[in-house]
Design a protein around this motif. Structure first.
Motif, PDB file in Angstrom:
ATOM      1  N   UNK A  19       0.827  -1.203   0.000  1.00 35.58           N
ATOM      2  CA  UNK A  19       0.000   0.000   0.000  1.00 35.58           C
ATOM      3  C   UNK A  19       0.862   1.254   0.000  1.00 35.58           C
ATOM      4  N   UNK A  20       1.832   1.320   0.898  1.00 40.23           N
ATOM      5  CA  UNK A  20       2.650   2.541   0.975  1.00 40.23           C
ATOM      6  C   UNK A  20       3.590   2.651  -0.215  1.00 40.23           C
ATOM      7  N   UNK A  21       3.997   1.526  -0.787  1.00 37.57           N
ATOM      8  CA  UNK A  21       4.871   1.582  -1.948  1.00 37.57           C
ATOM      9  C   UNK A  21       4.122   2.008  -3.212  1.00 37.57           C
ATOM     10  N   UNK A  22       2.810   2.018  -3.127  1.00 36.89           N
ATOM     11  CA  UNK A  22       2.006   2.531  -4.235  1.00 36.89           C
ATOM     12  C   UNK A  22       1.598   3.982  -4.034  1.00 36.89           C
ATOM     13  N   UNK A  23       1.985   4.552  -2.908  1.00 29.66           N
ATOM     14  CA  UNK A  23       1.616   5.921  -2.573  1.00 29.66           C
ATOM     15  C   UNK A  23       2.746   6.869  -2.970  1.00 29.66           C
ATOM     16  N   UNK A  24       2.504   7.807  -3.878  1.00 32.79           N
ATOM     17  CA  UNK A  24       3.588   8.712  -4.318  1.00 32.79           C
ATOM     18  C   UNK A  24       4.116   9.619  -3.212  1.00 32.79           C
ATOM     19  N   UNK A  25       3.399   9.753  -2.088  1.00 33.47           N
ATOM     20  CA  UNK A  25       3.870  10.598  -0.990  1.00 33.47           C
ATOM     21  C   UNK A  25       4.888   9.885  -0.108  1.00 33.47           C
ATOM     22  N   UNK A  26       5.037   8.584  -0.278  1.00 35.73           N
ATOM     23  CA  UNK A  26       5.951   7.812   0.561  1.00 35.73           C
ATOM     24  C   UNK A  26       7.396   8.217   0.294  1.00 35.73           C
ATOM     25  N   UNK A  27       8.179   8.338   1.356  1.00 33.64           N
ATOM     26  CA  UNK A  27       9.603   8.682   1.255  1.00 33.64           C
ATOM     27  C   UNK A  27      10.419   7.403   1.409  1.00 33.64           C
ATOM     28  N   UNK A  28      11.462   7.270   0.575  1.00 29.54           N
ATOM     29  CA  UNK A  28      12.286   6.063   0.558  1.00 29.54           C
ATOM     30  C   UNK A  28      13.724   6.409   0.914  1.00 29.54           C
ATOM     31  N   UNK A  29      14.269   5.658   1.867  1.00 31.20           N
ATOM     32  CA  UNK A  29      15.683   5.783   2.232  1.00 31.20           C
ATOM     33  C   UNK A  29      16.385   4.497   1.821  1.00 31.20           C
ATOM     34  N   UNK A  30      17.397   4.607   0.981  1.00 33.98           N
ATOM     35  CA  UNK A  30      18.166   3.452   0.542  1.00 33.98           C
ATOM     36  C   UNK A  30      19.366   3.264   1.465  1.00 33.98           C
ATOM     37  N   UNK A  43      19.904  13.597   5.093  1.00 35.77           N
ATOM     38  CA  UNK A  43      19.680  12.368   4.344  1.00 35.77           C
ATOM     39  C   UNK A  43      19.084  12.699   2.976  1.00 35.77           C
ATOM     40  N   UNK A  44      19.404  11.872   1.999  1.00 35.16           N
ATOM     41  CA  UNK A  44      18.835  12.033   0.664  1.00 35.16           C
ATOM     42  C   UNK A  44      17.686  11.036   0.518  1.00 35.16           C
ATOM     43  N   UNK A  45      16.503  11.553   0.222  1.00 41.70           N
ATOM     44  CA  UNK A  45      15.305  10.731   0.104  1.00 41.70           C
ATOM     45  C   UNK A  45      14.943  10.529  -1.358  1.00 41.70           C
ATOM     46  N   UNK A  46      14.375   9.362  -1.644  1.00 38.23           N
ATOM     47  CA  UNK A  46      13.867   9.065  -2.979  1.00 38.23           C
ATOM     48  C   UNK A  46      12.351   8.945  -2.934  1.00 38.23           C
ATOM     49  N   UNK A  47      11.750   8.967  -4.110  1.00 36.19           N
ATOM     50  CA  UNK A  47      10.331   8.663  -4.241  1.00 36.19           C
ATOM     51  C   UNK A  47      10.178   7.188  -4.571  1.00 36.19           C
ATOM     52  N   UNK A  48       8.994   6.661  -4.380  1.00 34.73           N
ATOM     53  CA  UNK A  48       8.777   5.241  -4.677  1.00 34.73           C
ATOM     54  C   UNK A  48       8.900   4.973  -6.174  1.00 34.73           C
ATOM     55  N   UNK A  49       8.603   5.972  -7.015  1.00 33.09           N
ATOM     56  CA  UNK A  49       8.692   5.758  -8.458  1.00 33.09           C
ATOM     57  C   UNK A  49      10.111   5.456  -8.887  1.00 33.09           C
ATOM     58  N   UNK A  50      11.080   6.061  -8.230  1.00 28.41           N
ATOM     59  CA  UNK A  50      12.489   5.829  -8.547  1.00 28.41           C
ATOM     60  C   UNK A  50      12.862   4.356  -8.327  1.00 28.41           C
ATOM     61  N   UNK A  51      12.361   3.750  -7.225  1.00 31.55           N
ATOM     62  CA  UNK A  51      12.719   2.363  -6.922  1.00 31.55           C
ATOM     63  C   UNK A  51      11.780   1.348  -7.553  1.00 31.55           C
ATOM     64  N   UNK A  52      10.766   1.844  -8.268  1.00 35.96           N
ATOM     65  CA  UNK A  52       9.901   0.941  -9.029  1.00 35.96           C
ATOM     66  C   UNK A  52      10.505   0.600 -10.387  1.00 35.96           C
ATOM     67  N   UNK A  53      11.482   1.373 -10.808  1.00 32.97           N
ATOM     68  CA  UNK A  53      12.133   1.102 -12.087  1.00 32.97           C
ATOM     69  C   UNK A  53      12.860  -0.233 -12.028  1.00 32.97           C
ATOM     70  N   UNK A  54      12.824  -1.023 -13.093  1.00 32.35           N
ATOM     71  CA  UNK A  54      13.415  -2.372 -13.073  1.00 32.35           C
ATOM     72  C   UNK A  54      14.869  -2.410 -12.622  1.00 32.35           C
ATOM     73  N   UNK A  55      15.695  -1.532 -13.138  1.00 35.62           N
ATOM     74  CA  UNK A  55      17.106  -1.557 -12.768  1.00 35.62           C
ATOM     75  C   UNK A  55      17.341  -1.289 -11.305  1.00 35.62           C
ATOM     76  N   UNK A  56      16.557  -0.381 -10.737  1.00 38.48           N
ATOM     77  CA  UNK A  56      16.704  -0.054  -9.326  1.00 38.48           C
ATOM     78  C   UNK A  56      16.080  -1.138  -8.451  1.00 38.48           C
TER      79      UNK A  56
END
Length: 299
Positions: A19-30, A43-56
């Motif tokens: 659910x949260x990984x489908x929410x564009x407001x979610x913040x991602x820390x790698x 800290x540098x935060x990503x969006x979930x769309x960045x980590x939805x890409x196949x390579x990532x």
């Protein structure tokens, strides 16, 4: 980020991570090992769309829910494989630093979150098998537990308690005993520390460790503070202890190669970056124990 809430009750929500990984407001820390992405002291935060890409997405070993930020948005961690290299950001590769180095520059809320992330991330990557039967476990509760499908046991991230102690002089309030570890460079001194053994109280661990490492018995103990320390998964419990006989101070010759009674002005100079004495960095509870002792006796 100025504040974060672990939102522990949310972990039990069915389907929380999808659910949260489908929410564009979610913040991602790698997070990769003990390294976190940083830029200009934050800290540098990503969006979930960045980590939805196949390579990532292929770089992610596990996902975990860390909590919610001050706006209520979900904060999740992408746990990268040890050989994944530096995680990229929205604009490409970003600098990553060991948490030991990054923590002093981070906002307290971000530092606290990063410690939780590194601790949890390491456990998720390094403890995939059931210690009872050896079967591979399944991650539950959005990354905060594992269930063994073979024997049914439930496992949680491990925390190892350790004591860390600054020792005061029995007759001179302006002297502090510190030790130098065999692995350190010359003139680096810190408090004495060690893990709590099975069946041992915190107070018992303090007395045993100080006797073993510094050769002194201690009398009065004062609890000062605690600090989560993800190296590898410790909870450091800080004490101030008074030596019974200052003249008995001796290094064990193995782990501790030197012990010294330092005068308050020497400690003050070191805290200010003057002189040859090197003290622990400001991110550590050892630094807080020493600096609090110094401040308490300074005019």
């Amino acid at each position: 980020m100025t504040r974060w809430d672990r939102a522990a009750d949310d972990r039990f929500t069915a389907g929380l991570l999808p659910t949260v990984l489908a929410d564009p407001a979610t913040r991602v820390l790698a997070v990769c090992g003990d390294r976190v992405p940083t830029s200009e002291g934050g800290l540098v935060w990503d969006t979930v769309s960045r980590w939805a890409e196949p390579g990532a997405a292929e770089l992610v070993e596990e996902w975990a829910f860390l909590g919610r930020d001050e706006r209520g948005a979900a904060v999740v961690m992408a746990v990268l494989a040890a050989d994944a290299g530096a995680p990229g950001g929205e604009a490409g590769p970003v600098m990553t630093e060991s948490l030991r180095i990054a923590a002093p520059q981070l906002h307290p809320a971000e530092a606290s979150l990063a410690v939780a992330a590194v601790s949890l991330g390491r456990w998720l990557v390094e403890a995939p098998f059931c210690p009872a039967c050896g079967a591979r476990t399944e991650v539950r509760h959005a990354g905060w537990s594992r269930q063994c499908p073979s024997c049914g046991r439930e496992h949680f991230p491990r925390t190892d308690p350790a004591v860390i102690v600054a020792i005061t002089h029995p007759h001179d309030p302006d002297r502090l005993l510190l030790g130098s570890n065999a692995a350190w460079t010359d003139q680096r001194y810190s408090c004495f520390a060690g893990f709590v053994e099975a069946g041992e109280s915190l107070e018992g661990a303090v007395r045993r460790e100080i006797r073993e490492e510094a050769g002194v018995e201690v009398g009065d103990l004062q609890y000062r503070a605690s600090q989560a320390w993800p190296y590898p998964r410790s909870l450091m419990v800080g004490f101030l202890a008074e030596a019974v006989d200052a003249g008995m101070a001796r290094p064990d010759g193995e782990e501790i190669v030197s012990v010294r009674w330092f005068l308050r002005p020497e400690i003050g100079d070191a805290l200010a970056g003057r002189g040859d004495l090197l003290l622990p960095g400001p991110a550590s509870i050892a630094h807080r124990l020493i600096s609090d002792w110094y401040a308490a006796g300074s005019p």
